[in-house]
Scaffold this motif. Sequence first.
Motif, PDB file in Angstrom:
ATOM      1  N   TYR B 512      57.288  40.028  25.747  1.00 35.70           N
ATOM      2  CA  TYR B 512      56.204  39.025  25.821  1.00 35.70           C
ATOM      3  C   TYR B 512      54.857  39.658  26.101  1.00 35.70           C
ATOM      4  CZ  TYR B 512      60.506  36.517  26.854  1.00 35.70           C
ATOM      5  OH  TYR B 512      61.765  36.075  26.836  1.00 35.70           O
ATOM      6  N   TYR B 513      54.757  40.922  25.831  1.00 32.90           N
ATOM      7  CA  TYR B 513      53.497  41.629  26.076  1.00 32.90           C
ATOM      8  C   TYR B 513      53.026  41.457  27.528  1.00 32.90           C
ATOM      9  CZ  TYR B 513      53.395  42.132  21.073  1.00 32.90           C
ATOM     10  OH  TYR B 513      53.719  42.459  19.793  1.00 32.90           O
ATOM     11  N   LEU B 514      53.989  41.258  28.417  1.00 31.77           N
ATOM     12  CA  LEU B 514      53.590  40.983  29.792  1.00 31.77           C
ATOM     13  C   LEU B 514      52.957  42.213  30.439  1.00 31.77           C
ATOM     14  CD1 LEU B 514      53.711  38.498  31.512  1.00 31.77           C
ATOM     15  CD2 LEU B 514      55.788  39.332  32.551  1.00 31.77           C
ATOM     16  N   ASP B 515      53.553  43.387  30.136  1.00 31.25           N
ATOM     17  CA  ASP B 515      52.964  44.617  30.678  1.00 31.25           C
ATOM     18  C   ASP B 515      51.547  44.797  30.187  1.00 31.25           C
ATOM     19  OD1 ASP B 515      54.798  45.782  32.409  1.00 31.25           O
ATOM     20  OD2 ASP B 515      56.072  46.380  30.733  1.00 31.25           O
ATOM     21  N   GLU B 516      51.403  44.551  28.842  1.00 39.53           N
ATOM     22  CA  GLU B 516      50.083  44.692  28.266  1.00 39.53           C
ATOM     23  C   GLU B 516      49.131  43.682  28.877  1.00 39.53           C
ATOM     24  OE1 GLU B 516      52.836  44.807  26.679  1.00 39.53           O
ATOM     25  OE2 GLU B 516      52.832  46.756  25.699  1.00 39.53           O
ATOM     26  N   PHE B 517      49.690  42.473  29.121  1.00 35.05           N
ATOM     27  CA  PHE B 517      48.861  41.447  29.735  1.00 35.05           C
ATOM     28  C   PHE B 517      48.367  41.910  31.106  1.00 35.05           C
ATOM     29  CE2 PHE B 517      48.729  37.948  32.816  1.00 35.05           C
ATOM     30  CZ  PHE B 517      47.679  37.222  32.284  1.00 35.05           C
ATOM     31  N   TYR B 518      49.290  42.516  31.850  1.00 38.57           N
ATOM     32  CA  TYR B 518      48.874  42.984  33.166  1.00 38.57           C
ATOM     33  C   TYR B 518      47.798  44.035  33.046  1.00 38.57           C
ATOM     34  CZ  TYR B 518      52.432  40.531  35.791  1.00 38.57           C
ATOM     35  OH  TYR B 518      53.166  39.561  36.378  1.00 38.57           O
ATOM     36  N   ILE B 519      48.037  44.936  32.086  1.00 40.47           N
ATOM     37  CA  ILE B 519      47.041  45.996  31.941  1.00 40.47           C
ATOM     38  C   ILE B 519      45.703  45.405  31.547  1.00 40.47           C
ATOM     39  CG2 ILE B 519      46.394  47.979  30.522  1.00 40.47           C
ATOM     40  CD1 ILE B 519      49.439  48.606  30.471  1.00 40.47           C
ATOM     41  N   TRP B 520      45.785  44.403  30.553  1.00 40.81           N
ATOM     42  CA  TRP B 520      44.526  43.834  30.070  1.00 40.81           C
ATOM     43  C   TRP B 520      43.885  42.927  31.114  1.00 40.81           C
ATOM     44  CZ3 TRP B 520      43.473  38.586  29.164  1.00 40.81           C
ATOM     45  CH2 TRP B 520      42.211  38.331  28.575  1.00 40.81           C
ATOM     46  N   PHE B 521      44.712  42.019  31.640  1.00 40.18           N
ATOM     47  CA  PHE B 521      44.123  41.008  32.520  1.00 40.18           C
ATOM     48  C   PHE B 521      43.867  41.557  33.923  1.00 40.18           C
ATOM     49  CE2 PHE B 521      44.648  37.545  35.636  1.00 40.18           C
ATOM     50  CZ  PHE B 521      43.539  36.803  35.276  1.00 40.18           C
ATOM     51  N   VAL B 522      44.929  42.049  34.527  1.00 39.92           N
ATOM     52  CA  VAL B 522      44.754  42.529  35.895  1.00 39.92           C
ATOM     53  C   VAL B 522      43.825  43.731  35.898  1.00 39.92           C
ATOM     54  CG1 VAL B 522      45.893  43.387  37.939  1.00 39.92           C
ATOM     55  CG2 VAL B 522      47.007  41.647  36.555  1.00 39.92           C
ATOM     56  N   GLY B 523      44.115  44.663  34.925  1.00 36.72           N
ATOM     57  CA  GLY B 523      43.248  45.839  34.831  1.00 36.72           C
ATOM     58  C   GLY B 523      41.815  45.431  34.600  1.00 36.72           C
ATOM     59  N   GLY B 524      41.616  44.492  33.618  1.00 35.55           N
ATOM     60  CA  GLY B 524      40.272  44.034  33.304  1.00 35.55           C
ATOM     61  C   GLY B 524      39.646  43.339  34.500  1.00 35.55           C
ATOM     62  N   LEU B 525      40.472  42.504  35.140  1.00 39.59           N
ATOM     63  CA  LEU B 525      39.957  41.772  36.294  1.00 39.59           C
ATOM     64  C   LEU B 525      39.542  42.737  37.393  1.00 39.59           C
ATOM     65  CD1 LEU B 525      39.723  38.755  37.055  1.00 39.59           C
ATOM     66  CD2 LEU B 525      41.788  39.068  38.400  1.00 39.59           C
ATOM     67  N   VAL B 526      40.424  43.708  37.588  1.00 39.94           N
ATOM     68  CA  VAL B 526      40.108  44.679  38.629  1.00 39.94           C
ATOM     69  C   VAL B 526      38.829  45.424  38.282  1.00 39.94           C
ATOM     70  CG1 VAL B 526      40.856  46.846  39.675  1.00 39.94           C
ATOM     71  CG2 VAL B 526      42.458  44.952  39.447  1.00 39.94           C
ATOM     72  N   ALA B 527      38.732  45.789  36.979  1.00 37.29           N
ATOM     73  CA  ALA B 527      37.528  46.512  36.566  1.00 37.29           C
ATOM     74  C   ALA B 527      36.296  45.649  36.793  1.00 37.29           C
ATOM     75  CB  ALA B 527      37.631  46.905  35.092  1.00 37.29           C
ATOM     76  N   LEU B 528      36.423  44.348  36.424  1.00 38.20           N
ATOM     77  CA  LEU B 528      35.285  43.447  36.579  1.00 38.20           C
ATOM     78  C   LEU B 528      34.906  43.325  38.052  1.00 38.20           C
ATOM     79  CD1 LEU B 528      33.454  41.437  35.021  1.00 38.20           C
ATOM     80  CD2 LEU B 528      35.045  39.669  35.763  1.00 38.20           C
ATOM     81  N   ILE B 529      35.938  43.077  38.863  1.00 36.88           N
ATOM     82  CA  ILE B 529      35.657  42.926  40.295  1.00 36.88           C
ATOM     83  C   ILE B 529      35.074  44.211  40.844  1.00 36.88           C
ATOM     84  CG2 ILE B 529      36.729  42.575  42.548  1.00 36.88           C
ATOM     85  CD1 ILE B 529      38.720  40.714  41.158  1.00 36.88           C
ATOM     86  N   SER B 530      35.624  45.332  40.349  1.00 35.82           N
ATOM     87  CA  SER B 530      35.113  46.611  40.829  1.00 35.82           C
ATOM     88  C   SER B 530      33.645  46.751  40.474  1.00 35.82           C
ATOM     89  CB  SER B 530      35.872  47.777  40.203  1.00 35.82           C
ATOM     90  OG  SER B 530      37.227  47.538  40.278  1.00 35.82           O
ATOM     91  N   ARG B 531      33.324  46.306  39.218  1.00 40.53           N
ATOM     92  CA  ARG B 531      31.935  46.450  38.808  1.00 40.53           C
ATOM     93  C   ARG B 531      31.038  45.585  39.695  1.00 40.53           C
ATOM     94  NH1 ARG B 531      32.630  45.606  33.145  1.00 40.53           N
ATOM     95  NH2 ARG B 531      34.045  47.376  33.219  1.00 40.53           N
ATOM     96  N   LEU B 532      31.507  44.348  39.917  1.00 38.88           N
ATOM     97  CA  LEU B 532      30.728  43.466  40.785  1.00 38.88           C
ATOM     98  C   LEU B 532      30.583  44.071  42.177  1.00 38.88           C
ATOM     99  CD1 LEU B 532      32.092  39.937  39.851  1.00 38.88           C
ATOM    100  CD2 LEU B 532      29.828  40.852  39.418  1.00 38.88           C
ATOM    101  N   LEU B 533      31.704  44.597  42.648  1.00 37.79           N
ATOM    102  CA  LEU B 533      31.676  45.193  43.986  1.00 37.79           C
ATOM    103  C   LEU B 533      30.768  46.405  44.013  1.00 37.79           C
ATOM    104  CD1 LEU B 533      35.320  44.941  45.247  1.00 37.79           C
ATOM    105  CD2 LEU B 533      33.325  43.808  46.153  1.00 37.79           C
ATOM    106  N   ALA B 534      30.790  47.154  42.888  1.00 41.50           N
ATOM    107  CA  ALA B 534      29.938  48.336  42.834  1.00 41.50           C
ATOM    108  C   ALA B 534      28.478  47.914  42.949  1.00 41.50           C
ATOM    109  CB  ALA B 534      30.164  49.087  41.519  1.00 41.50           C
ATOM    110  N   ILE B 535      28.136  46.814  42.200  1.00 43.77           N
ATOM    111  CA  ILE B 535      26.754  46.336  42.282  1.00 43.77           C
ATOM    112  C   ILE B 535      26.448  45.891  43.705  1.00 43.77           C
ATOM    113  CG2 ILE B 535      25.210  44.485  41.540  1.00 43.77           C
ATOM    114  CD1 ILE B 535      26.728  44.682  38.806  1.00 43.77           C
TER     115      ILE B 535
END
Lengths: 157, 614, 96
Positions: B512-535
Amino acid sequence: MIFYFLAVTLILSAILVVTLKNIFHCALFLIVAILAIAGLYFHLQAPFLGVVQLIIYIGAIMVLILFAIMLTSRISDRLLQTASRQSIPALLAVIVFILLALKSLDKTPLPAHIGKNFDPILDLGRALMTAYVLPFEVVSLLLLVALVGAIALARKD
Amino acid sequence: MVVLIPFLPALAFTILIFFGFILKEKAPWLAIAALGGSFFLSLQTAFKLFPTGREINISYPWFSFAALSFHVDILSGWMLLLVSGVGLLIVIYSVGYMKGDPRFARFFAYLSLFCAAMLGLVLSDNLLLMYIFWELVGLCSYFLIGFWFEKPAAAAAAKKAFIFTRAGDIGFFLGILLLFLSVGSFEFKTIFAAAPALLPGLLTASTLLLFCGAVGKSAQFPLYVWLPDAMEGPTPVSALIHAATMVTAGVYMIARLFPLFELAPLTLNVVGYVGIGTAIMAGLIAVTQNDIKKILAYSTISQLGFMMLGLGAHSPHAGVFHLLSHGFFKALLFLGAGSIIHALHSNELADMGGLVKAMPVTSLTFIVGTLALSGMPPFAGFFSKDEILMAAYQRLPIGFWLALPAVFLTSFYMFRLCFKVFPGEVKGHPHESPLVMTAPLIILAILACGFGFFNPFGGAAEEEAGKLFVLFASLGTAFLGIFSAWLLYGIKIISLARYKQTLLYKFVAAKYYLDEFYIWFVGGLVALISRLLAIFDQRIIDGLVNLAGLVTQGFSALNRLFDIYIVDGCVNLAGWVLGFSGEKLRRLQTGYVQNYLLFIVIGIVIIWIIKFGL
Amino acid sequence: MEIIVLSLILFGIGLFGALTRKNAIAILMAIELMLNAVNLNLAYFSHNLSNISGQVFVLFIIAAAAAEAVIGLAIIINLYREFHKIDVEEITLLKW
């Protein structure tokens, strides 16, 4: 009478000892002063002290001083400078000192003379060999050390 | 006495981890002795408890707010037997399986630690203690999945397992805290006593948070992705930790806290639906897999889903009954798979075939396990699964209807596996495993056969409505599954090859592409939050830090001035005064002896005057 | 009584000499005068109190004076060898 004669002699010669310019004369008047003191000892019924005074002071110390005077110069013939930078303060201090001492002497009740008869020489010898035997021995040690020290100090090199 | 049960393996761990290098080949005997002792004590406890139904409570003072409290009743008694019994068998099996491994002794040290932690978890009678052991088994799981850490896949899988279970544990921990804040105690009994008085919303929230922990630990949707990867670990580990015991900790936890969960019907519904959803999803994936351990892993996930369904259907006994029987036959299956892998040095189904001739003991026991898993009478799985279905039929009808496809899938993928592996031509050069490995298989096979007959909780003996219907429905779907598998893989009269190109198949095969989903969503989310946090970090935190720096600098400048002019001034003044007075006073030292003498005389005169007056 | 005053005057003269003379030997002689003043005092009290201890101390002081004179003169001779003079006003090595 003898006492006053001795006293006057003593004071005069003492004054001359500390004021004369020729050191050799000073030494000679010191001998006179010591003789006077020896006389006072006899007068005070201390014949042993008088004899010791004569033997040691005249016979030993004064001879030593005269030797020293003669060893240390051509000064015997040169006159001393008596004027000192601190003559006046010294004179003042000494006078105040004597006055203070006289004042306290005045305040102190002196004991009356106890005319007890004692044989000065016998008692002195007994005292030295009983009560004062340890200081006596220490004095002998002191003299030995002085002897060795004098030799060590005066040795050439 | 009871406390000794987890203590013995813990002691074995301590000795093995420090002196394992001395013991070397003899290391397992210590672990076996410790676990044997634990098993014996568990048996003794069980014989004392089960006939009378008594409970044992032991409590030692610990913190002011929590005690070291242990509790044994029928539930935890059975769990003790399962953990120590299966643990013992698997340690014995490992002696053969791990032979020649460079870290032989350490493996047994970790196994001992795991058993100690798991036994402690089962025994603990308070949330804090349970949480500690809960994390400890997670840690052991990490160690053991990554036991061959030279393999990058194993190291990655260990990390993945740890992180995914941690994700659930955060919820678990928050749930514990929430309960503690509202009740003021970690003790189960206190919580149960206080629970009815709590707000329903609070109860639902805390139980849902606790369920998060179970989702992580018991590999339920959406956090189940770590379990298949965990198969990188040694097979005995997969059997013990990732099939029989640790992954069932979530189920056990919910069963243990069932008085609490019972008060939150919404949570129970969530538990049930998540369970059955996971069962179907994992079953579908299992059909597409070609790695023997992966199939078993997905099967485990699916069975855990069944257990959750049982819990969700208000029947913790059914859930735990299935847990126990599953513990036996899934351990059996994994050990059988381990035996096959040990012989062939491959996990791929394509490399296997005709094993029934080459490895008769392994094959027979494996087939027993398969039958038990598929729910065939009279094997253990039949009874426990039937009880879950019965409970679901009565209290969670939608769950029941969804469970039937899952039952079908279970028997289908298991027999697909069997038809591919056992009959036909012999591939490779397989050989039967040594006795030390087959003996546990035989014992577990006997348990898988016979365990179902004595239902530990004496539940569904009485006649209930729809019992026959449920029985026939589940048996029917299971047979249907076997029949389909026979048609497709046994006699191969139907080929599904063309369906492999369909989108649906690809979707399932890709999990179900769940791993990919985690990489995309969680990874992306983490990256986004990280970027916000970085700012945030750059603008606000750095700003504050810089401000603090500036303030400090300004203050330092003032300080500096103060230092230079006041402090240094004082010091210099003191120095100057001393220098000046010294300069003046040293004139006294004329070096002229008579001067000194004069001072002495003047001094005497002055003292005299002071002392006696003029 | 008179002897006490006499010894006090003698002591004062000696002290004055010790404070003002420049020749080291003269200073030594002044010190001898002071010592004798003390001895005289002791002898007087010994006589007055009929106690022999005073005379014993006089003896000890004479011994100490002899030792002092010996050492003092030895030092003076050493000084003379070193500086070729024995004028204390000019020998001020312990100056600041």
